[in-house]
Design an enzyme around this catalytic site. Structure first.
Site, PDB file in Angstrom:
ATOM      1  N   HIS A   1       0.809  -1.353  -0.061  1.00 56.40           N
ATOM      2  CA  HIS A   1      -0.026  -0.084  -0.111  1.00 56.40           C
ATOM      3  C   HIS A   1       0.772   1.394   0.055  1.00 56.40           C
ATOM      4  O   HIS A   1       0.231   2.436   0.182  1.00 56.40           O
ATOM      5  CB  HIS A   1      -1.021  -0.072   1.337  1.00 56.40           C
ATOM      6  CG  HIS A   1      -2.027  -1.162   1.300  1.00 56.40           C
ATOM      7  ND1 HIS A   1      -3.224  -1.006   0.941  1.00 56.40           N
ATOM      8  CD2 HIS A   1      -1.944  -2.282   1.653  1.00 56.40           C
ATOM      9  CE1 HIS A   1      -3.788  -1.847   0.794  1.00 56.40           C
ATOM     10  NE2 HIS A   1      -3.322  -2.885   1.354  1.00 56.40           N
TER      11      HIS A   1
ATOM     12  N   LYS B   1      -8.400  13.913   4.868  1.00 57.20           N
ATOM     13  CA  LYS B   1      -7.636  12.894   4.794  1.00 57.20           C
ATOM     14  C   LYS B   1      -6.566  13.138   6.032  1.00 57.20           C
ATOM     15  O   LYS B   1      -6.190  14.053   6.704  1.00 57.20           O
ATOM     16  CB  LYS B   1      -6.753  12.897   3.528  1.00 57.20           C
ATOM     17  CG  LYS B   1      -6.024  13.951   3.362  1.00 57.20           C
ATOM     18  CD  LYS B   1      -5.490  13.937   1.685  1.00 57.20           C
ATOM     19  CE  LYS B   1      -6.459  13.916   0.512  1.00 57.20           C
ATOM     20  NZ  LYS B   1      -6.391  13.004  -0.225  1.00 57.20           N
ATOM     21  N   ARG B   2      -5.622  11.836   6.282  1.00 59.93           N
ATOM     22  CA  ARG B   2      -4.871  11.891   7.271  1.00 59.93           C
ATOM     23  C   ARG B   2      -3.793  13.173   6.765  1.00 59.93           C
ATOM     24  O   ARG B   2      -3.485  13.347   5.841  1.00 59.93           O
ATOM     25  CB  ARG B   2      -3.835  10.687   7.158  1.00 59.93           C
ATOM     26  CG  ARG B   2      -4.577   9.613   8.128  1.00 59.93           C
ATOM     27  CD  ARG B   2      -5.275  10.033   9.448  1.00 59.93           C
ATOM     28  NE  ARG B   2      -3.881   9.969  10.278  1.00 59.93           N
ATOM     29  CZ  ARG B   2      -3.290   9.084  11.102  1.00 59.93           C
ATOM     30  NH1 ARG B   2      -4.196   8.002  11.212  1.00 59.93           N
ATOM     31  NH2 ARG B   2      -2.199   9.370  11.935  1.00 59.93           N
TER      32      ARG B   2
ATOM     33  N   THR C   1      -8.560   6.757  -1.549  1.00 61.33           N
ATOM     34  CA  THR C   1     -10.011   6.158  -1.775  1.00 61.33           C
ATOM     35  C   THR C   1     -10.828   7.169  -1.455  1.00 61.33           C
ATOM     36  O   THR C   1     -12.165   7.163  -1.915  1.00 61.33           O
ATOM     37  CB  THR C   1     -10.107   4.810  -0.752  1.00 61.33           C
ATOM     38  OG1 THR C   1      -9.468   5.421   0.305  1.00 61.33           O
ATOM     39  CG2 THR C   1      -9.340   3.840  -1.406  1.00 61.33           C
TER      40      THR C   1
ATOM     41  N   LYS D   1       0.937  14.600   1.160  1.00 66.20           N
ATOM     42  CA  LYS D   1      -0.519  14.660   0.838  1.00 66.20           C
ATOM     43  C   LYS D   1      -0.602  16.347   0.530  1.00 66.20           C
ATOM     44  O   LYS D   1      -1.826  16.564  -0.046  1.00 66.20           O
ATOM     45  CB  LYS D   1      -1.371  14.233   1.970  1.00 66.20           C
ATOM     46  CG  LYS D   1      -1.536  12.789   2.003  1.00 66.20           C
ATOM     47  CD  LYS D   1      -2.397  12.363   3.023  1.00 66.20           C
ATOM     48  CE  LYS D   1      -2.381  10.678   3.314  1.00 66.20           C
ATOM     49  NZ  LYS D   1      -3.096   9.938   2.306  1.00 66.20           N
TER      50      LYS D   1
ATOM     51  N   LYS E   1     -14.805   8.402  -3.101  1.00 72.57           N
ATOM     52  CA  LYS E   1     -16.151   8.878  -2.423  1.00 72.57           C
ATOM     53  C   LYS E   1     -16.756  10.102  -2.998  1.00 72.57           C
ATOM     54  O   LYS E   1     -17.797  10.101  -3.217  1.00 72.57           O
ATOM     55  CB  LYS E   1     -15.850   8.656  -0.871  1.00 72.57           C
ATOM     56  CG  LYS E   1     -15.476   7.323  -0.414  1.00 72.57           C
ATOM     57  CD  LYS E   1     -14.879   7.313   1.031  1.00 72.57           C
ATOM     58  CE  LYS E   1     -14.273   6.149   1.580  1.00 72.57           C
ATOM     59  NZ  LYS E   1     -13.295   6.374   2.506  1.00 72.57           N
TER      60      LYS E   1
HETATM   61  C1  HTW Z   1      -2.199   4.449   1.210  1.00 73.25           C
HETATM   62  C2  HTW Z   1      -3.304   4.917   0.142  1.00 73.25           C
HETATM   63  C3  HTW Z   1      -4.055   3.884  -0.312  1.00 73.25           C
HETATM   64  C4  HTW Z   1      -4.621   2.942   1.076  1.00 73.25           C
HETATM   65  O1  HTW Z   1      -3.539   2.435   1.626  1.00 73.25           O
HETATM   66  C5  HTW Z   1      -2.719   3.570   2.290  1.00 73.25           C
HETATM   67  N1  HTW Z   1      -1.496   2.879   2.689  1.00 73.25           N
HETATM   68  C6  HTW Z   1      -1.257   3.141   3.969  1.00 73.25           C
HETATM   69  N2  HTW Z   1      -2.310   3.697   4.549  1.00 73.25           N
HETATM   70  C7  HTW Z   1      -3.099   4.191   3.475  1.00 73.25           C
HETATM   71  C8  HTW Z   1      -5.613   1.851   0.705  1.00 73.25           C
HETATM   72  O2  HTW Z   1      -4.873   1.061  -0.428  1.00 73.25           O
HETATM   73  O3  HTW Z   1      -5.564   4.385  -0.777  1.00 73.25           O
HETATM   74  O4  HTW Z   1      -3.067   5.807  -1.061  1.00 73.25           O
HETATM   75  O5  HTW Z   1      -1.478   5.398   1.334  1.00 73.25           O
HETATM   76  O6  HTW Z   1      -4.217   4.766   3.647  1.00 73.25           O
HETATM   77  C9  HTW Z   1      -0.195   2.327   4.924  1.00 73.25           C
HETATM   78  C10 HTW Z   1      -0.321   2.377   6.271  1.00 73.25           C
HETATM   79  C11 HTW Z   1       0.864   1.992   6.945  1.00 73.25           C
HETATM   80  C12 HTW Z   1       2.081   1.632   6.437  1.00 73.25           C
HETATM   81  C13 HTW Z   1       2.114   1.847   5.046  1.00 73.25           C
HETATM   82  C14 HTW Z   1       1.105   2.279   4.265  1.00 73.25           C
HETATM   83  C15 HTW Z   1      -1.532   2.480   7.057  1.00 73.25           C
HETATM   84  C16 HTW Z   1      -1.460   2.362   8.649  1.00 73.25           C
HETATM   85  C17 HTW Z   1      -0.308   1.911   9.196  1.00 73.25           C
HETATM   86  C18 HTW Z   1       0.658   1.674   8.396  1.00 73.25           C
END
Ligand code: HTW
Length: 832
Positions: free
Chosen positions: A376, A567-568, A675, A573, A679
């Site tokens: 991801h 978003k976060r 995502t 971002k 939405k």
């Molecule tokens: C991407 C986002 C993508 C979403 O996954 C993300 N990856 C992390 N958090 C996200 C779903 O595929 O749409 O573009 O940034 O939202 C993520 C993560 C993490 C470590 C790596 C990536 C999230 C939570 C904790 C650790």
């Protein structure tokens, strides 16, 4: 792409066997009253709507249980292949409204509640969010299990039952304050505890060799400090189809004998402390989205999830087939949600070899045929590595297995590239430079038959960059699965008026076949249709105005362009780019450059990881600017900047229907997918965005004319990087020069000198990884185009309709169908 044999699944819309879940109103009301007065002990004098919510949820729960059992038994009888979605996060949000929607009883229930003098919406709003995730990755898991149930696929979610979910955010003096989210404090009516499936999890101890009865060398992991994992199940109903799948979440507890031992020794306090240590493991969600980490407790959480889930599945297998694992891989598939559960690769090996006596080769063949890994993120700092010494201390036997996997793997690399020692070092599961570390992504790749990214660009960059060595070795493993969102929650549920209007226009098939929305295109020149569309968008904006007033005492102007970025908080971002635009608009107002002005309301929301200094400063900056704008009479209705506190799933359900403009402005190549962008699009917002993640595919679907594109491409970003000179860019752009001057002179921090220096310096640095300044000019120019479009209401409305009409691809029904067709190979199971 990894193709495995299977038959094409039946499209959902052709499944006609839909059990009637109608509610007899009188019975329903009687059930409700019984729960309210007898189970919860409340009467008509109870003022809190919360107990009415609970009573209603208990009734709805009852309606799910029969189908839940039936689904469970049907899977067992048919002995079908199943997929287990392993994820440290399931960001479920609220359950009641979604359960009613999927049962198809929302309208009936609203009427029944009305007869009782209750407002369904008010009850629904008292439910706390199940915030067991950080953001996109966790919400994706929740959307996936909704779609899997709707597609009637035997998919089960496995995760952790955190006592505390994502912290709740308060803004005090412009700064983020975190409050613990004790979401379970009033109990959780949706879960069922299943102590009978408790699993024992080992930590610590040491490994001993021994020779077994057959004379083979075996290993055992002894002198461990064990904890128990107790499962809690939540029903996951499909959309009006009788399928109710399961989300199983593990809670850690102390073992009985541990307590007893200490108790016998007379050390009561020690016994309780021990219990605490065990219960701590699943106590709290780590609030870091894509940030680096390395805490022992987090590794314990990951191992608890992996071990409990795999033991659960293996025990079930052994119960039916004894220790014959010949067909295990034909019946079981594990989808790893990022590397967080990737210790599963080694844990499955351990269970098969140590606990069930399989040979290394047999166990490895099974593992490689059952594990699939989704990546991801490309951000190097988010790639998980665990120090070998920590592994050694907590999971010594698992570490041995990782070393052995690595030895076999490096032999394969050597055979493929003889003498290429650089490559061996690069690809090793163990990073040797500095403190030795286990590279979890490499473990996941080596142990899986499928590796996927989450959008076309992201998957391409994985293959060409981050995982290129592995791609060269095993090109057939790599594939793309573009993300989606569930149209039940993210259109039918959150925007009921628009949803009804769509159904009136094109029928209701879109709810389970989102490509049907394309039929809306035929109406873009229908005046009456467009007028209605416009008025519904306005109603949704008004609803957000009311919600903001009631919830946060924030005043929004419904006639302004709603420009939203939620978003976060992360530098990639680029909330800062958004802020630079706001300052530019403010500067124009102050200079009187307001001819043809479009009133704009910029809404920003999101949480910062508690330890992420820069993200927190950006939140502070936004709040300070917001103050300055709202207290300046020159600004008036022309411009407002609003920070929406405590952004979460239930907030997005109110926000996304109300957006005119969706901001998706990450540095190209950095946002794996996104995502939220989907939405917003589904609900008729237009996107201003870079060519990043799923934005690229959104633009492809909706057409370039209906998307506000700006910024450098991923190639251009990387090409410019060595020569990036923000100071020069600032000097050549008068608008930007003025914006930077306003920031630097302390206009937004008059009584807090210097607090934004680090933020300002970060974007002025030639090493700024996110190259915010490089995209300023094209962003500002494209925002001008947004205004031109917005002033032509008819044009804007057509563009809005085009966005919804072309959002069909971004349903997780499509995503899950792709996963199933190309990775899992499950047969849909009709529940009679
Ligand atoms: C991407 C986002 C993508 C979403 O996954 C993300 N990856 C992390 N958090 C996200 C779903 O595929 O749409 O573009 O940034 O939202 C993520 C993560 C993490 C470590 C790596 C990536 C999230 C939570 C904790 C650790």
């Amino acid at each position: 792409m990894p193709h495995r044999s299977f038959t094409k699944s039946t499209p959902v819309s052709t499944i006609t066997n839909v059990p009637k879940l109608g509610v007899n109103k009188a019975d329903f009301i009687a059930d409700f009253k019984r729960y309210y007065s007898h189970r919860l002990g409340r009467d008509e004098y109870c003022r809190s709507p919360y107990y009415a919510y609970e009573a209603l949820s208990l009734v709805i729960s009852d309606h799910l249980v029969e189908c839940w059992k039936k689904t469970y038994n049907t899977y067992k009888e048919q002995d079908c292949k199943r997929t287990y979605y392993l994820s440290m996060e399931f960001l479920m949000g609220r359950t009641l409204s979604n359960a009613m929607l999927n049962l198809g009883i929302t309208g009936d229930v609203a009427k029944a509640m009305y007869e009782l003098g209750l407002d369904l919406e008010e009850l629904v709003d008292t439910e706390p969010d199940a915030g067991l995730g950080n953001g996109g990755l966790g919400r994706l898991a929740a959307c996936f299990i909704d779609s899997a149930a709707t597609l009637q696929l035997p998919v089960m979610g496995y995760g952790l039952r955190y006592e505390y979910g994502m912290f709740s955010q308060e803004i005090v003096d412009g700064e983020q304050i975190e409050h613990p989210d004790h979401w379970l404090k009033n109990g959780n009516v949706w879960e069922i505890e299943r102590p009978e499936y408790t699993q024992r999890i080992k930590f610590g101890g040491r490994v001993e060799r021994f020779i077994d009865a057959d004379g083979s060398q075996r290993k055992c992991w002894i002198d461990t400090s064990d904890v128990l994992a107790v499962p809690y199940d939540t029903p996951i109903p499909g959309y009006k189809n009788g399928t109710v799948n399961t989300l199983r979440l593990w809670k850690s507890t102390a073992t009985e004998e541990f307590n007893l031992q200490d108790f016998n020794a007379g050390d009561y306090a020690e016994a309780v402390a021990e219990k605490n240590t065990a219960e701590n493991i699943s106590m709290v969600l780590y609030p870091n989205d894509a940030n680096e980490n390395g805490k022992a407790l987090r590794l314990q959480q990951q191992y608890l999830l992996a071990s409990a889930s795999l033991q659960d599945i293996v025990a079930n297998w052994v119960g039916r087939h004894g220790s014959n694992f010949t067909h295990f891989a034909d019946k079981n598939c594990f989808q790893l949600n990022d590397t967080h559960p990737s210790v599963s690769v080694a844990e499955l090996m351990r269970l098969l070899i140590d606990e069930h006596g399989l040979s290394w080769n047999d166990a490895w063949a099974i593992t490689k045929k059952t594990m699939a890994y989704t990546n991801h993120t490309l951000l190097p700092e988010a790639l998980e590595k665990w120090s070998v010494s920590l592994f050694e201390r907590l999971l010594p036997r698992v570490l041995e297995i990782i070393f052995e996997i690595n030895a076999h793997f490096l032999a394969e690399v050597s055979a493929h590239w003889p003498g290429d020692t650089d490559r061996l070092a690069r690809m090793s599961l163990i990073e040797e430079a500095g403190e030795k570390q286990v590279r979890m992504a490499y473990l996941a790749i080596v142990g899986s038959y499928s590796v996927n990214g989450v959008a076309e660009l992201h998957s391409k960059l994985l293959q060409e960059g981050l995982f290129n060595d592995f791609y060269q070795l095993w090109p057939e493993k790599f594939n793309n699965k573009t993300n989606g969102v569930t149209p039940r929650r993210w259109l039918a549920g959150c925007n009921p008026e628009l949803a009804s209007f769509i159904t009136e226009t094109i029928g209701d098939k879109w709810v389970t076949d989102l490509s049907e929305l394309k039929k809306l295109e035929a109406f873009i020149n229908d005046k009456k249709f467009c007028k209605k569309w416009y008025s519904l968008q306005n109603n949704a904006k008004q609803a957000l105005v009311d919600y903001s007033k009631k919830e946060y005492d924030i005043n929004l102007n419904v006639n302004a362009l709603f420009d939203i970025q939620v978003k976060r908080f992360h530098e990639y971002k680029r909330q800062l780019l958004n802020v630079l635009h706001v300052i530019h608009l403010y500067d124009r107002i102050k200079r009187g450059d307001t001819e043809n002005w479009t009133n704009r309301c910029v809404l920003i929301g999101g949480k910062a990881a508690p330890g992420y200094y820069m993200a927190k400063r950006i939140i502070k900056l936004i709040n300070n600017i917001s103050q300055v704008l709202s207290s300046d009479p020159d600004v008036g209705d022309k411009l407002s900047l609003v920070f929406l506190p405590n952004y979460r799933v239930s907030a997005m359900e109110k926000i996304c229907p109300a957006a005119d403009l969706s901001e998706q402005i990450s540095t190209a190549g950095k946002e794996a997918s996104g995502t939220g962008n989907m939405k917003f699009m589904m609900n008729g917002a237009l996107t201003i965005g870079t060519l990043d993640g799923a934005n690229i595919e959104i633009r492809e679907e909706v057409g370039a004319d209906n998307f506000f594109l700006f910024g450098l491409t991923e190639d251009e970003v990387e090409k410019l990087r060595p020569d990036y000179n923000p100071t020069e860019i600032i000097n050549q752009d008068d608008d930007l020069k003025r914006v930077m001057k306003l920031l630097e002179c302390g206009h937004f921090n008059q009584f807090e000198p210097g607090i934004f220096n680090d933020v300002i310096n970060s974007i002025k640095s030639s090493n700024d990884p996110w190259m915010t300044i490089a995209d300023f000019r094209s962003f500002i120019d494209m925002q001008k185009q947004v205004e031109v479009a917005y002033q032509d209401t008819e044009r804007w409305t057509r563009m809005s309709i085009m966005n919804t009409a072309n959002s069909g691809k971004f349903s997780t029904d499509r995503t899950i169908q792709n996963y199933n067709d190309e990775i899992w190979g499950l047969e849909p199971v009709v529940i009679k």
